[in-house]
Design a protein around this motif. Structure first.
Motif, PDB file in Angstrom:
ATOM      1  N   PHE A  80       0.835  -1.208   0.000  1.00  0.00           N
ATOM      2  CA  PHE A  80       0.000   0.000   0.000  1.00  0.00           C
ATOM      3  C   PHE A  80       0.869   1.258   0.000  1.00  0.00           C
ATOM      4  CE2 PHE A  80      -2.652   3.173   2.330  1.00  0.00           C
ATOM      5  CZ  PHE A  80      -3.506   3.421   1.273  1.00  0.00           C
ATOM      6  N   LYS A  83       1.963   2.040  -3.317  1.00  0.00           N
ATOM      7  CA  LYS A  83       0.935   2.714  -4.114  1.00  0.00           C
ATOM      8  C   LYS A  83       0.904   4.204  -3.795  1.00  0.00           C
ATOM      9  CE  LYS A  83      -0.669  -0.790  -6.349  1.00  0.00           C
ATOM     10  NZ  LYS A  83      -0.357  -0.879  -7.783  1.00  0.00           N
ATOM     11  N   LEU A  84       0.952   4.524  -2.523  1.00  0.00           N
ATOM     12  CA  LEU A  84       0.947   5.937  -2.138  1.00  0.00           C
ATOM     13  C   LEU A  84       2.157   6.646  -2.728  1.00  0.00           C
ATOM     14  CD1 LEU A  84      -0.194   5.971   1.617  1.00  0.00           C
ATOM     15  CD2 LEU A  84      -1.551   6.329  -0.452  1.00  0.00           C
ATOM     16  N   LEU A  86       3.634   5.896  -5.457  1.00  0.00           N
ATOM     17  CA  LEU A  86       3.392   6.102  -6.888  1.00  0.00           C
ATOM     18  C   LEU A  86       2.528   7.340  -7.155  1.00  0.00           C
ATOM     19  CD1 LEU A  86       2.778   2.542  -8.350  1.00  0.00           C
ATOM     20  CD2 LEU A  86       4.782   4.013  -8.613  1.00  0.00           C
ATOM     21  N   THR A  87       1.694   7.687  -6.194  1.00  0.00           N
ATOM     22  CA  THR A  87       0.881   8.884  -6.386  1.00  0.00           C
ATOM     23  C   THR A  87       1.723  10.145  -6.289  1.00  0.00           C
ATOM     24  OG1 THR A  87       0.381   9.288  -4.033  1.00  0.00           O
ATOM     25  CG2 THR A  87      -1.057   7.773  -5.218  1.00  0.00           C
ATOM     26  N   GLY A  88       2.933  10.012  -5.760  1.00  0.00           N
ATOM     27  CA  GLY A  88       3.773  11.187  -5.563  1.00  0.00           C
ATOM     28  C   GLY A  88       3.590  11.810  -4.191  1.00  0.00           C
ATOM     29  N   THR A 118      -5.682  12.943  -1.592  1.00  0.00           N
ATOM     30  CA  THR A 118      -4.690  12.291  -2.442  1.00  0.00           C
ATOM     31  C   THR A 118      -5.324  11.904  -3.771  1.00  0.00           C
ATOM     32  OG1 THR A 118      -3.573  11.414  -0.501  1.00  0.00           O
ATOM     33  CG2 THR A 118      -3.076  10.362  -2.601  1.00  0.00           C
ATOM     34  N   VAL A 122      -4.264  13.031  -7.509  1.00  0.00           N
ATOM     35  CA  VAL A 122      -3.939  12.105  -8.587  1.00  0.00           C
ATOM     36  C   VAL A 122      -4.747  12.454  -9.836  1.00  0.00           C
ATOM     37  CG1 VAL A 122      -4.094   9.702  -9.350  1.00  0.00           C
ATOM     38  CG2 VAL A 122      -3.241  10.229  -7.067  1.00  0.00           C
TER      39      VAL A 122
ATOM     40  N   ARG B 125       3.165   6.744 -17.221  1.00  0.00           N
ATOM     41  CA  ARG B 125       2.874   7.360 -15.928  1.00  0.00           C
ATOM     42  C   ARG B 125       1.374   7.541 -15.744  1.00  0.00           C
ATOM     43  NH1 ARG B 125       3.280   7.897 -10.890  1.00  0.00           N
ATOM     44  NH2 ARG B 125       3.355   9.967  -9.980  1.00  0.00           N
ATOM     45  N   GLU B 128      -0.037   4.242 -14.834  1.00  0.00           N
ATOM     46  CA  GLU B 128       0.355   3.931 -13.459  1.00  0.00           C
ATOM     47  C   GLU B 128      -0.549   4.671 -12.474  1.00  0.00           C
ATOM     48  OE1 GLU B 128       4.825   3.462 -12.286  1.00  0.00           O
ATOM     49  OE2 GLU B 128       4.263   5.526 -11.884  1.00  0.00           O
ATOM     50  N   LEU B 129      -0.780   5.951 -12.762  1.00  0.00           N
ATOM     51  CA  LEU B 129      -1.629   6.748 -11.873  1.00  0.00           C
ATOM     52  C   LEU B 129      -3.060   6.224 -11.875  1.00  0.00           C
ATOM     53  CD1 LEU B 129      -0.408  10.414 -12.467  1.00  0.00           C
ATOM     54  CD2 LEU B 129      -0.201   9.049 -10.387  1.00  0.00           C
ATOM     55  N   THR B 132      -3.166   3.199  -9.705  1.00  0.00           N
ATOM     56  CA  THR B 132      -3.094   3.603  -8.310  1.00  0.00           C
ATOM     57  C   THR B 132      -4.417   4.164  -7.838  1.00  0.00           C
ATOM     58  OG1 THR B 132      -0.796   4.173  -8.726  1.00  0.00           O
ATOM     59  CG2 THR B 132      -1.742   4.956  -6.685  1.00  0.00           C
ATOM     60  N   LEU B 133      -5.056   4.909  -8.725  1.00  0.00           N
ATOM     61  CA  LEU B 133      -6.358   5.491  -8.415  1.00  0.00           C
ATOM     62  C   LEU B 133      -7.358   4.400  -8.042  1.00  0.00           C
ATOM     63  CD1 LEU B 133      -7.414   8.386  -8.463  1.00  0.00           C
ATOM     64  CD2 LEU B 133      -8.356   7.928 -10.718  1.00  0.00           C
ATOM     65  N   VAL B 135      -6.742   1.492  -6.647  1.00  0.00           N
ATOM     66  CA  VAL B 135      -6.440   1.030  -5.285  1.00  0.00           C
ATOM     67  C   VAL B 135      -6.968   2.036  -4.266  1.00  0.00           C
ATOM     68  CG1 VAL B 135      -4.592   0.538  -3.648  1.00  0.00           C
ATOM     69  CG2 VAL B 135      -4.394  -0.233  -6.016  1.00  0.00           C
ATOM     70  N   LEU B 136      -6.712   3.300  -4.556  1.00  0.00           N
ATOM     71  CA  LEU B 136      -7.144   4.373  -3.667  1.00  0.00           C
ATOM     72  C   LEU B 136      -8.660   4.367  -3.516  1.00  0.00           C
ATOM     73  CD1 LEU B 136      -5.072   6.160  -2.410  1.00  0.00           C
ATOM     74  CD2 LEU B 136      -5.361   7.805  -4.261  1.00  0.00           C
ATOM     75  N   LYS B 139      -9.810   1.627  -1.221  1.00  0.00           N
ATOM     76  CA  LYS B 139      -9.526   1.981   0.170  1.00  0.00           C
ATOM     77  C   LYS B 139     -10.509   3.041   0.661  1.00  0.00           C
ATOM     78  CE  LYS B 139      -6.016   1.010   3.120  1.00  0.00           C
ATOM     79  NZ  LYS B 139      -5.331  -0.281   3.267  1.00  0.00           N
ATOM     80  N   ILE B 140     -10.782   3.989  -0.195  1.00  0.00           N
ATOM     81  CA  ILE B 140     -11.671   5.087   0.192  1.00  0.00           C
ATOM     82  C   ILE B 140     -13.087   4.586   0.426  1.00  0.00           C
ATOM     83  CG2 ILE B 140     -12.845   7.125  -0.738  1.00  0.00           C
ATOM     84  CD1 ILE B 140     -10.115   7.973  -1.913  1.00  0.00           C
TER      85      ILE B 140
END
Lengths: 160, 160
Positions: A80, A83-84, A86-88, A118, A122, B125, B128-129, B132-133, B135-136, B139-140
């Motif tokens: 995890f 992943k965070l 990767l978001t920058g 976040t 993104v 990129r 990738e973002l 990641t989004l 996954v986010l 979680k959210i």
DNA sequence: CGCTTGCTTGGAGTGCACTCCAAGGTTTTA
DNA sequence: TAAAACCTTGGAGTGCACTCCAAGCAAGCG
């Protein structure tokens, strides 16, 4: 000559990407050494220890002689965190998130907000990259044309 | 007390985004001081001078006393550099590109390739973002549910 | 003319995210 | 059991992209 602490990021033995994370052991026998975790995560041992020092990891279990033994749960957390990353998201913010997790269930609201902002960041970044891509594409197609007619090209470019 | 060299990035006088770049003068009267360029680009004067030192800028014209006078062409270049910066391209690569431009038309091929590989990097990129989004978002939505259980529904609703 | 604000330079400093080191103890392999 | 490989720590070092400083010259205004 001892090698110790491999530094070369290409020595990942996972050149062909994909979720083929070697062989996680079942819960109960999940006591990985730091170098096993290096293989799982692609991070260096240096970085794993540094993550712990700055409070980005929960307290990692130790062997009777004090060596780190990571659990499947720790690996999930590292995934995890990856992943965070990767978001920058800055490491400091990830540490804040880790603190909230340690503080317990009453921080759910704040965690939610942190993840939500976040998420928005993104989305903004994706938009920004798509805009940039458009500029890049215009420039690239200019060069592609210039390839056909190299003589005139410079004048065209200065005119935009 | 002298202020000099503003550092605060919010002192941009351009809070509401958009391409309202103040008032570029027509070619011929385009001899901007460094502080005017600061307003146009949002970069600091420090950074503009540093770009020059490292070879990221063509040679900037000077007044009879040696002060920098930027042209519209320089502003165009800085805009483009800004785009490259948004892609995450390292400054060293941008310098390489600037060198190719200085070297003349026979470097078109190499410039094309540099832009093309940048383009691919941007596309990667973005992908990738987007991953990641996902996954986010999972979680959210977990936290959103947890919040409902915890009686924090109000927060969830106000967040969308 | 004097005052304030702006611009010049080389070089030093900053913040981030690692990255490495020395010196030693531990574990595995032969 | 001995060598090789692996692990520990605190602290120092690295690379990037700025960011700032000191000392002094330049420009615009009353």
């Amino acid at each position: 000559m001892t090698v110790l602490e491999t530094t070369n990021p290409t020595t990942n033995s996972d050149d062909c990407a994909g979720p083929r994370r070697q062989d996680r052991r079942p819960d109960g026998q999940d006591r990985y050494t730091i170098s096993e975790v290096v293989v799982f995560t692609g991070l260096t041992a240096h970085t794993l220890r540094w993550y712990e020092r700055i409070g980005l990891m929960p307290h990692i279990d130790r062997s009777h002689t004090g060596q780190r033994r990571y659990s499947n749960r720790d690996l999930d957390w590292l995934d995890f965190v990856g992943k965070l990353r990767l978001t920058g998201m800055p490491v400091a913010d990830m540490v804040r998130y880790a603190e909230l997790v340690r503080e317990g269930d009453h921080t759910y609201g704040e965690r939610f907000e942190l993840l939500e902002s976040t998420r928005r960041a993104v989305l903004d970044r994706i938009t920004e990259l798509q805009d940039t891509l458009a500029v890049l594409d215009r420039k690239i197609s200019f060069y592609a044309e210039a390839d056909l007619d190299a003589g005139l090209a410079r004048q065209v470019e200065s005119a935009r």
